[in-house]
Design a protein around this motif. Structure first.
Motif, short mmCIF file in Angstrom:
data_model
loop_
_atom_site.label_atom_id
_atom_site.label_comp_id
_atom_site.label_asym_id
_atom_site.label_seq_id
_atom_site.Cartn_x
_atom_site.Cartn_y
_atom_site.Cartn_z
N TYR A 1 -5.84 -5.12 6.89
CA TYR A 1 -5.20 -3.90 6.40
C TYR A 1 -5.21 -2.89 7.55
O TYR A 1 -5.90 -3.07 8.55
N GLU A 2 -4.47 -1.82 7.38
CA GLU A 2 -4.26 -0.88 8.47
C GLU A 2 -5.47 0.05 8.64
O GLU A 2 -6.27 0.22 7.73
N ALA B 1 -2.73 3.43 0.58
CA ALA B 1 -2.99 2.88 1.92
C ALA B 1 -4.29 3.45 2.50
O ALA B 1 -4.83 4.46 2.01
N MET C 1 2.79 -6.84 4.24
CA MET C 1 2.76 -7.88 5.28
C MET C 1 3.86 -8.92 5.11
O MET C 1 3.73 -10.05 5.57
N ASN D 1 -2.26 -0.40 -4.27
CA ASN D 1 -3.35 0.48 -3.82
C ASN D 1 -2.74 1.59 -2.97
O ASN D 1 -1.62 1.45 -2.48
N GLY E 1 0.85 -1.18 0.00
CA GLY E 1 0.00 0.00 0.00
C GLY E 1 0.89 1.24 0.00
O GLY E 1 1.86 1.31 0.74
N VAL F 1 3.56 0.14 2.77
CA VAL F 1 3.29 -0.82 3.84
C VAL F 1 2.82 -2.15 3.27
O VAL F 1 2.09 -2.18 2.28
N1 HPA Z 1 -1.49 -2.73 3.45
C1 HPA Z 1 -0.83 -3.84 3.80
N2 HPA Z 1 -0.47 -4.77 2.92
C2 HPA Z 1 -0.77 -4.55 1.63
C3 HPA Z 1 -1.44 -3.40 1.20
C4 HPA Z 1 -1.83 -2.44 2.16
O1 HPA Z 1 -2.44 -1.39 1.86
N3 HPA Z 1 -1.58 -3.50 -0.16
C5 HPA Z 1 -0.98 -4.66 -0.51
N4 HPA Z 1 -0.49 -5.31 0.55
#
Ligand code: HPA
Length: 277
Positions: free
Chosen positions: A192-193, A237, A211, A235, A115, A209
């Motif tokens: 996701y955050e 974030a 994982m 994408n 992200g 960011v």
């Molecule tokens: N956040 C965490 N991991 C991700 C994201 C995100 O926005 N997009 C792809 N992997």
């Protein structure tokens, strides 16, 4: 079974099956796995067929090693990786990286979907990793040190190789591939955050960011591999993106980025192999 015993058992199995010495190891992130189909394959090995090996369960991650030749260069590709959010320990998550090191790969090319946090970043761009923040996940080096791999307190002042980064920068420029650069931050996932977390990460100096990746890079530096990394910004974030985040969006962005990604990675492999001859 200790992490050391698990590594030894998996390595023994893989090396008995495969007599292949890779020059460069490559980890393909979410949605980027198609690259493995573009090399001249000499052997494949499903993670699930290796006793005691951590198996990836995520859609969009095939979960196998692909060994082959990419423009004359012997490469070992991880088509799919395992993540800590699948329930694996950080030591288990980096086991495949350590196997690639033991097989003889001196260079590790890490890729992922991430992200975008850096202001001005757009989905579909790539980001060259210049550094990372792994402080939100446990260290893969925790526990008894495996002395045969590296020292107890390894230096991390240049995780991502400046000379490899220079190669990738130049290729992106020549090929007209949009390439940002910055710091990658790894979270534990799988959620996701929140927007507040993203604001915090930005304050801390993160540009993207995801994982994965940071613990792999630590394990690889521990055993002396030279590393480079590229994120596909799938994408923006949370809180920056106007829409909710989804894994479908992440995979789709990977598919769209595939042609430019292939060009960047393929050219980089050839030039890195030349540099390290
Ligand atoms: N956040 C965490 N991991 C991700 C994201 C995100 O926005 N997009 C792809 N992997």
């Amino acid at each position: 079974m200790t992490p050391k015993e698990q590594l030894e058992s998996c390595y023994r199995f893989v090396s008995e099956k495969i007599s292949f010495v890779p020059k460069i190891a490559l980890v393909l992130g979410s949605g980027l796995g198609a690259f493995a189909d573009k090399i001249q394959v000499t052997a494949t090995l499903n993670y699930a067929d290796i006793p005691n090996f951590p198996v990836s369960t995520v859609a969009g991650h095939a979960g196998r090693f692909v060994f082959g030749i990419c423009d004359g260069v012997p490469v070992a590709v991880m088509q799919g990786r395992v993540h800590m959010y699948e329930g694996y320990t950080p030591q288990e998550a980096v086991l495949p990286i350590r196997i690639l090191h033991l097989l003889g790969a001196k260079i590790l090319f890490l890729t992922n979907a991430a992200g975008g946090i850096q202001p001005g970043m757009k989905a579909g761009e790539f980001m060259l990793l210049t550094d990372q923040i792994s402080s939100f996940v446990p260290s893969p080096l925790r526990g008894e040190n495996i002395e045969t791999l590296g020292v107890r307190f390894p230096d991390m002042s240049e995780i991502y190789s400046k000379r490899l980064n220079q190669i990738i920068r130049r290729i992106a420029l020549n090929e007209d591939i949009p390439l940002k650069e910055g710091v990658y931050l790894q979270t534990a996932g799988p959620a996701y955050e929140s927007p507040a977390e993203i604001r915090m990460f930005r304050t801390l100096g993160a540009d993207a960011v995801g994982m994965s990746t940071a613990i792999e890079a630590i394990a690889a530096r521990h055993c002396g591999m030279e590393i480079c990394g590229v994120s596909c910004i799938s994408n923006l974030a949370a809180g920056i993106s106007p829409t909710p985040l989804s894994h479908e969006e992440v995979k789709e962005a990977g598919d769209k980025a595939a042609p430019q990604f292939e060009k960047l990675v393929r050219t980089a492999i050839a030039q890195i192999a030349e540099l390290t001859e």
